[in-house]
Write a protein that holds these residues in place. Structure first.
Motif, PDB file in Angstrom:
ATOM      1  N   GLY A   1       0.788  -1.227   0.000  1.00 37.51           N
ATOM      2  CA  GLY A   1       0.000   0.000   0.000  1.00 37.51           C
ATOM      3  C   GLY A   1       0.816   1.271   0.000  1.00 37.51           C
ATOM      4  O   GLY A   1       0.434   2.272   0.617  1.00 37.51           O
ATOM      5  N   CYS A   2       1.928   1.289  -0.695  1.00 35.89           N
ATOM      6  CA  CYS A   2       2.828   2.444  -0.693  1.00 35.89           C
ATOM      7  C   CYS A   2       2.389   3.461  -1.744  1.00 35.89           C
ATOM      8  O   CYS A   2       2.342   3.160  -2.941  1.00 35.89           O
ATOM      9  N   LEU A   3       2.059   4.667  -1.297  1.00 34.86           N
ATOM     10  CA  LEU A   3       1.704   5.729  -2.234  1.00 34.86           C
ATOM     11  C   LEU A   3       2.970   6.348  -2.837  1.00 34.86           C
ATOM     12  O   LEU A   3       4.060   6.231  -2.298  1.00 34.86           O
ATOM     13  N   GLY A   4       2.797   7.025  -3.963  1.00 36.38           N
ATOM     14  CA  GLY A   4       3.907   7.689  -4.626  1.00 36.38           C
ATOM     15  C   GLY A   4       4.553   6.874  -5.723  1.00 36.38           C
ATOM     16  O   GLY A   4       5.532   7.309  -6.328  1.00 36.38           O
ATOM     17  N   ALA A   5       3.989   5.695  -6.013  1.00 38.41           N
ATOM     18  CA  ALA A   5       4.589   4.804  -7.006  1.00 38.41           C
ATOM     19  C   ALA A   5       4.160   5.127  -8.432  1.00 38.41           C
ATOM     20  O   ALA A   5       4.738   4.606  -9.381  1.00 38.41           O
ATOM     21  N   GLY A   6       3.153   5.968  -8.608  1.00 37.71           N
ATOM     22  CA  GLY A   6       2.488   6.090  -9.896  1.00 37.71           C
ATOM     23  C   GLY A   6       3.347   6.578 -11.040  1.00 37.71           C
ATOM     24  O   GLY A   6       3.319   6.004 -12.131  1.00 37.71           O
ATOM     25  N   LEU A   7       4.121   7.647 -10.832  1.00 41.01           N
ATOM     26  CA  LEU A   7       4.879   8.179 -11.960  1.00 41.01           C
ATOM     27  C   LEU A   7       6.042   7.280 -12.338  1.00 41.01           C
ATOM     28  O   LEU A   7       6.374   7.157 -13.519  1.00 41.01           O
ATOM     29  N   GLY A   8       6.670   6.634 -11.367  1.00 40.92           N
ATOM     30  CA  GLY A   8       7.690   5.654 -11.728  1.00 40.92           C
ATOM     31  C   GLY A   8       7.096   4.532 -12.557  1.00 40.92           C
ATOM     32  O   GLY A   8       7.661   4.119 -13.578  1.00 40.92           O
ATOM     33  N   ALA A   9       5.933   4.033 -12.130  1.00 39.79           N
ATOM     34  CA  ALA A   9       5.271   2.975 -12.896  1.00 39.79           C
ATOM     35  C   ALA A   9       4.890   3.455 -14.284  1.00 39.79           C
ATOM     36  O   ALA A   9       4.941   2.693 -15.259  1.00 39.79           O
ATOM     37  N   ALA A  10       4.503   4.732 -14.405  1.00 35.92           N
ATOM     38  CA  ALA A  10       4.141   5.276 -15.716  1.00 35.92           C
ATOM     39  C   ALA A  10       5.330   5.280 -16.663  1.00 35.92           C
ATOM     40  O   ALA A  10       5.202   4.967 -17.855  1.00 35.92           O
ATOM     41  N   MET A  11       6.507   5.663 -16.147  1.00 30.36           N
ATOM     42  CA  MET A  11       7.710   5.630 -16.991  1.00 30.36           C
ATOM     43  C   MET A  11       7.946   4.214 -17.509  1.00 30.36           C
ATOM     44  O   MET A  11       8.194   4.003 -18.708  1.00 30.36           O
ATOM     45  N   ALA A  12       7.874   3.252 -16.601  1.00 28.16           N
ATOM     46  CA  ALA A  12       8.112   1.864 -16.981  1.00 28.16           C
ATOM     47  C   ALA A  12       7.103   1.389 -18.011  1.00 28.16           C
ATOM     48  O   ALA A  12       7.451   0.714 -18.991  1.00 28.16           O
ATOM     49  N   ALA A  13       5.834   1.720 -17.798  1.00 33.40           N
ATOM     50  CA  ALA A  13       4.789   1.249 -18.701  1.00 33.40           C
ATOM     51  C   ALA A  13       4.944   1.849 -20.093  1.00 33.40           C
ATOM     52  O   ALA A  13       4.763   1.148 -21.099  1.00 33.40           O
ATOM     53  N   ARG A  14       5.271   3.122 -20.165  1.00 32.67           N
ATOM     54  CA  ARG A  14       5.438   3.728 -21.487  1.00 32.67           C
ATOM     55  C   ARG A  14       6.595   3.095 -22.243  1.00 32.67           C
ATOM     56  O   ARG A  14       6.532   2.891 -23.465  1.00 32.67           O
TER      57      ARG A  14
ATOM     58  N   GLY B   1       0.790  14.371  -4.711  1.00 30.14           N
ATOM     59  CA  GLY B   1       1.770  15.273  -4.145  1.00 30.14           C
ATOM     60  C   GLY B   1       3.108  14.625  -3.849  1.00 30.14           C
ATOM     61  O   GLY B   1       4.105  15.319  -3.632  1.00 30.14           O
ATOM     62  N   MET B   2       3.160  13.308  -3.851  1.00 29.44           N
ATOM     63  CA  MET B   2       4.399  12.607  -3.514  1.00 29.44           C
ATOM     64  C   MET B   2       5.359  12.477  -4.689  1.00 29.44           C
ATOM     65  O   MET B   2       6.537  12.192  -4.477  1.00 29.44           O
ATOM     66  N   SER B   3       4.889  12.647  -5.917  1.00 26.50           N
ATOM     67  CA  SER B   3       5.787  12.346  -7.036  1.00 26.50           C
ATOM     68  C   SER B   3       5.603  13.242  -8.259  1.00 26.50           C
ATOM     69  O   SER B   3       6.264  13.010  -9.263  1.00 26.50           O
ATOM     70  N   LEU B   4       4.749  14.261  -8.197  1.00 25.34           N
ATOM     71  CA  LEU B   4       4.449  15.013  -9.420  1.00 25.34           C
ATOM     72  C   LEU B   4       5.668  15.699 -10.021  1.00 25.34           C
ATOM     73  O   LEU B   4       5.681  15.991 -11.217  1.00 25.34           O
ATOM     74  N   ILE B   5       6.710  15.952  -9.224  1.00 31.22           N
ATOM     75  CA  ILE B   5       7.902  16.571  -9.798  1.00 31.22           C
ATOM     76  C   ILE B   5       8.477  15.706 -10.914  1.00 31.22           C
ATOM     77  O   ILE B   5       9.150  16.196 -11.828  1.00 31.22           O
TER      78      ILE B   5
END
Length: 561
Positions: free
Chosen positions: A426-439, A457-461
């Motif tokens: 249940g770790c938040l903040g994983a989304g943008l890293g996963a998006a890079m991998a998926a693309r 707010g944890m990873s939008l940068i």
């Protein structure tokens, strides 16, 4: 033992520095991308990637967790270990939560860390920290390659362990002076990742239980996908006619809309079954800790657990049967044993008819929320607009609490490998890293990240990373101005809430545009669909910031605590 992959030929050894040899090994293990944040302790890793033939792709992020989350998601999607390279000290410790997520999710991941030079160890050199003890409880292995000659075998062992059942993360750090040193090394041959042959008697016993069951349910979890058992799982459903619920990356193994996929009737299926067979998923909080049946007058169900390795079989539940090993072999063995025990395909028509009726009733109930014209926007309306726009091969990534819970309710992938969430940790903040991998892993597929505003707010940068590396994805923020997964339960428990509010209607879309991406805010439910169309058509990273009603909580059976 059976082999997962054919053994490739070993690459020829050559003279080079430690980074060259580590990259050679990673490439031999089918790793094509290195995720990192620049640090001098690991410069030879970058040099090895740049000068490799062909070069290894380098994706540099804005915060180390995103590098590890990206490598973890690469492992999930490609089913070969992903690679993150972290500089010493804080670079390594910033990756700890992401490594823990990989451990809980069973994701194949290798993290290579820099380390203060061995020649200065103990004298207080920059970022001197003994990393392996920190990772020893959250990784399959955590070691130091103490000399340049140990780098290739240590990295090879890390990749082999990470990719073998039960999969998970491994960590290797290398002293800076050794990583810069040169030697001649023959790259180790890559062994096939190990798989265990299941016990035939155990499979026959499970088949006998299934043949006698009146109301069976099968749960397909993440490891069905990770263990490459999706074809066997589909045979189980189609040849036996057994109803199925999808969990984690088991979503899409049986396509959304299939007559026997009854995830939308989850409460009825799990509460009234007389036999639950859970394949490739832990019996954790997501599955009632392994307690099935016993609802609406039904007796408690018998429970069977099938896992890819013996250590994953539940020990806290009284099991009627269990098996461990290669999941395709396990599933095929159960199919054959069921037909043999019953003399024919079992007839569960009455049970499946009841479950289909429950699915239809759920679809009918959901229709109102999915089309809600409410202002402020009902969060379900976002999915009413998004789901019809998803291609069959879309990759959907969840990063949030309440808002992403709605995604779990309404998004049913039509192909396997199209759903990513944090898993049981249940770790938040994983989304943008996963998006890079998926693309990168799925260059022709839609990639959609679903954020709660807290998680965003944890990873939008790292939208900056998407822009710099030309990785277009669609990001949707369900913006209810608070930590919804905590706010509503706290109100239920205490009659008030604290530490659960965020600034109202924050313009996360303007953060995206400031970083070079596209974005827009949506306050009218009728504008959600057009905004998504613009996002998909843009060809750039694009954030749709939807202001949702903060009073609407995901309808849970518990307080969420």
């Amino acid at each position: 033992m059976t082999d997962e992959v054919a053994t490739p030929e070993a690459a020829e050894g050559h003279e080079g520095h430690g980074g060259d040899h580590a990259v050679d090994v990673a490439r031999a293990h089918r790793c094509e991308t290195m995720f990192t944040l620049s640090g001098a302790h690991v410069f030879p890793m970058y040099d090895g990637a740049v000068r490799a033939d062909p070069p290894m792709r380098l994706v540099d992020v804005r915060h180390e967790p995103s590098a590890v989350f990206a490598a973890e998601a690469t492992g999930k999607l490609t089913r070969h270990p992903g690679l993150a390279v972290l500089t010493a000290g804080p670079g390594v410790t910033n990756g700890v939560s992401a490594v823990a997520q990989a451990q809980f999710a069973g994701s194949p991941l290798v993290v290579v860390g820099g380390r203060a030079p061995s020649g200065r160890w103990g004298t207080g050199s920059l970022q001197e920290l003994d990393h392996p003890p920190i990772f020893s409880t959250i990784a399959k292995s955590a070691t130091t390659a103490t000399t340049v000659d140990e780098i290739a075998p240590a990295v090879d062992n890390a990749f082999t362990l990470a990719g073998s059942s039960h999969r998970g993360p491994t960590f290797v750090d290398v002293p800076m002076d050794q990583l810069f040193s040169r030697t001649t090394v023959e790259t180790p041959p890559v062994p096939a990742y190990s798989r265990l042959d299941p016990d035939t008697a155990s499979l026959q016993a499970i088949g006998a239980l299934l043949a006698k069951a009146s109301r069976p349910i099968v749960v397909l979890g993440t490891d069905v996908w990770a263990d490459r058992a999706e074809v066997a799982a589909r045979r189980l459903v189609d040849e036996l006619g057994v109803p199925v619920i999808a969990n984690g990356m088991g979503r899409g193994v049986v396509p959304g809309g299939h007559d026997l996929l009854v995830t939308k009737a989850r409460r009825v299926a799990l509460g009234q079954c007389d036999l639950a067979i859970v394949i490739g998923a832990p019996l954790d909080f997501r599955l009632g800790y392994g307690a099935f049946g016993g609802k609406d007058g039904a007796p408690a169900a018998q429970v069977v657990h099938i896992a890819d390795s013996p250590g994953q079989v539940a020990a806290h539940v009284e099991l009627a049967g269990s098996a461990a090993g290669d999941l395709s072999a396990c599933i095929d063995g159960v199919v054959n044993a069921t037909i043999s025990a019953g003399g024919a395909r079992p007839d569960w028509t009455a049970w499946t008819t009841d479950l289909r009726a429950a699915v239809s009733a759920a679809v009918e109930r959901d229709a109102e929320a999915l089309a809600s014209p409410a202002d402020p926007i009902h969060p379900a309306r976002v999915y009413g607009e998004l789901v019809p726009r998803l291609d069959d091969d879309a990759v959907v990534i969840g990063d949030g609490g309440d808002f992403v819970s709605f995604a779990g309710k309404y998004v049913e992938p039509r192909l396997p490998g199209g759903w990513l969430d944090p898993g049981p940790y249940g770790c938040l903040g994983a989304g943008l890293g996963a998006a890079m991998a998926a693309r990168i892993a799925r260059p022709s597929s839609q990639v959609v990240v679903l954020f709660g505003d807290g998680a965003a707010g944890m990873s939008l940068i790292d939208i900056d990373t998407l822009v710099r590396h030309d990785l277009p994805v669609v990001m949707v923020v369900g913006n209810n101005s608070g930590w919804g997964l905590e706010k509503h339960p706290m109100q239920f428990l205490y009659g008030y809430d604290v530490a659960a509010d965020l600034a109202p209607n924050t313009r996360y879309d303007q953060v995206a545009t400031a970083l070079g991406a596209g974005g827009e805010a949506v306050t009218d439910p009728a504008e959600i669909g057009p905004a998504l169309d613009r996002a998909f058509a843009s060809g750039v990273p694009y954030l749709v910031n939807v202001m949702t009603d903060p009073k609407i909580a995901y309808p849970r059976n518990t307080t969420g605590v």
